[in-house]
Design a protein around this motif. Structure first.
Motif, mmCIF file in Angstrom:
data_model
loop_
_atom_site.group_PDB
_atom_site.id
_atom_site.type_symbol
_atom_site.label_atom_id
_atom_site.label_comp_id
_atom_site.label_asym_id
_atom_site.label_seq_id
_atom_site.Cartn_x
_atom_site.Cartn_y
_atom_site.Cartn_z
ATOM 1 N N PHE A 238 -37.023 -56.101 6.141
ATOM 2 C CA PHE A 238 -38.001 -56.926 5.436
ATOM 3 C C PHE A 238 -38.498 -56.214 4.178
ATOM 4 O O PHE A 238 -38.601 -56.816 3.102
ATOM 5 C CB PHE A 238 -39.177 -57.251 6.353
ATOM 6 N N LEU A 239 -38.808 -54.932 4.301
ATOM 7 C CA LEU A 239 -39.283 -54.162 3.145
ATOM 8 C C LEU A 239 -38.206 -54.067 2.065
ATOM 9 O O LEU A 239 -38.523 -53.982 0.876
ATOM 10 C CB LEU A 239 -39.713 -52.763 3.585
ATOM 11 N N ALA A 240 -36.944 -54.110 2.479
ATOM 12 C CA ALA A 240 -35.843 -54.052 1.513
ATOM 13 C C ALA A 240 -35.507 -55.426 0.931
ATOM 14 O O ALA A 240 -34.655 -55.524 0.052
ATOM 15 C CB ALA A 240 -34.599 -53.453 2.173
ATOM 16 N N GLY A 241 -36.169 -56.472 1.430
ATOM 17 C CA GLY A 241 -35.915 -57.813 0.916
ATOM 18 C C GLY A 241 -34.812 -58.559 1.628
ATOM 19 O O GLY A 241 -34.381 -59.617 1.159
ATOM 20 N N GLY A 242 -34.354 -58.045 2.761
ATOM 21 C CA GLY A 242 -33.264 -58.699 3.493
ATOM 22 C C GLY A 242 -33.780 -59.693 4.515
ATOM 23 O O GLY A 242 -33.724 -59.442 5.731
ATOM 24 N N LEU A 243 -34.277 -60.835 4.033
ATOM 25 C CA LEU A 243 -34.881 -61.824 4.934
ATOM 26 C C LEU A 243 -33.861 -62.388 5.918
ATOM 27 O O LEU A 243 -34.161 -62.579 7.104
ATOM 28 C CB LEU A 243 -35.518 -62.952 4.125
ATOM 29 N N ALA A 244 -32.653 -62.691 5.433
ATOM 30 C CA ALA A 244 -31.624 -63.209 6.334
ATOM 31 C C ALA A 244 -31.266 -62.175 7.396
ATOM 32 O O ALA A 244 -31.050 -62.518 8.568
ATOM 33 C CB ALA A 244 -30.380 -63.605 5.537
ATOM 34 N N GLY A 245 -31.218 -60.910 7.011
ATOM 35 C CA GLY A 245 -30.942 -59.846 7.972
ATOM 36 C C GLY A 245 -32.044 -59.727 9.014
ATOM 37 O O GLY A 245 -31.764 -59.461 10.186
#
Length: 301
Positions: A15-22
């Motif tokens: 989430f902090l890295a911006g990987g919402l799908a992940g």
């Protein structure tokens, strides 16, 4: 560390890295493996809600409700659900929008000094914004995008300064490996990989000298417009001088595309790494538990 903590940690990093799908994939997989848990439903719901899309909002509401059914006093679920309700259209989703009042009241009673409540108060201020606040926010978002392009060019220039492309790729890859939680370092390493092809030499050159090239383009644009007007070719300042800026606009668009693709690749690698580390951690935990049971059995015998 509990099972939910082990499963929630990779969701937080993604989430902090911006990987919402992940985050959604990881949370869904962990819910299937570990069973229902409020923290995992919170991760899943927030990852849906952050997309700011009607379909995702529906999935977010479903996850928030499932999580609150397990833990009605969960601060993260209450705050996240209230934020979702605050930004919902009261005409299209009247029931959802009306829920913000009760959710806010419950969080104020349960955790008035919590970080979740402070975030919810900020969301209330955002929901009450006016026209001028919207304009300022739009301007700020544009400034952030410009800053991202400039930062990318600066990082590429710094990586290539005083060394060849091959050496720069090795150094950035080593830096990314030494700091696995630094997503910017990972994105830079992937960016140099992407720009390493022979057809991207001009793009690497532009990235290294972006500010100077933009300055020259603007100067040539103004000079061309002035010459065309003073020589009588055109009656006023026409658009012809702006053609000098076209190559830089194309270069910026290409760099932006490279940045987005590099972010996608870096996120995919982060998700794969976290998945591998989780499997290792789970296996180690199982082995530790089995070993502890063996020791207890030895003591009893």
């Amino acid at each position: 560390m509990t099972t939910a903590d082990v499963y929630s940690e990779p969701c937080e990093q993604l989430f902090l890295a911006g990987g919402l799908a992940g985050v959604r994939r990881t949370a869904t997989q962990r819910l299937d493996e570990a069973g229902p848990h409020a923290d995992l439903y919170c991760r899943l719901a927030v990852a849906h809600a952050s997309e700011d899309d009607d379909d995702h909002d529906t999935e977010a509401e479903r996850a928030f409700r499932k999580g609150l059914a397990l833990d009605a006093d969960h601060p993260g679920l209450l705050a996240g659900y209230a934020e979702l309700c605050l930004r919902s259209d009261s005409f299209e989703y009247p029931g959802r929008a009306a829920g913000a009042v009760e959710l806010t009241r419950r969080l104020e009673e349960l955790a008035p000094d919590s970080a979740e409540n402070a975030q919810l108060r900020a969301a209330h201020r955002w929901a009450a914004r006016g026209y001028w606040e919207d304009l300022r926010m739009s301007a700020a978002e544009g400034a952030v995008r410009r800053q991202a392009r400039e930062t990318q060019s600066d990082e590429i220039a710094d990586a290539l300064r005083g060394q060849g492309l091959r050496e720069a790729r090795v150094r950035t890859a080593e830096a990314a490996g030494a700091r696995p939680d630094d997503q910017r370092a990972a994105v830079l390493a992937v960016t140099l990989e992407t720009l390493s092809g022979p057809g991207n030499g001009w793009l690497r050159w532009v990235a290294r000298h972006r500010a100077a090239v933009w300055g020259v383009s603007v100067a040539f644009s103004a000079l061309t417009s002035l010459l065309l007007r003073t020589t009588g070719v055109v009656d006023g300042f026409g658009p012809w001088g702006l053609l000098w800026m076209l190559p830089m606009l194309l270069a910026d668009a290409r760099l932006s595309s490279v940045r987005k693709e590099s972010e996608r690749v870096a996120l995919a690698r982060l998700e794969a790494r976290l998945s591998g580390s989780e499997e290792t951690g789970t296996a180690a935990g199982t082995a530790t538990t089995a070993d502890a049971g063996t020791r207890r059995g030895v003591r009893r015998s």
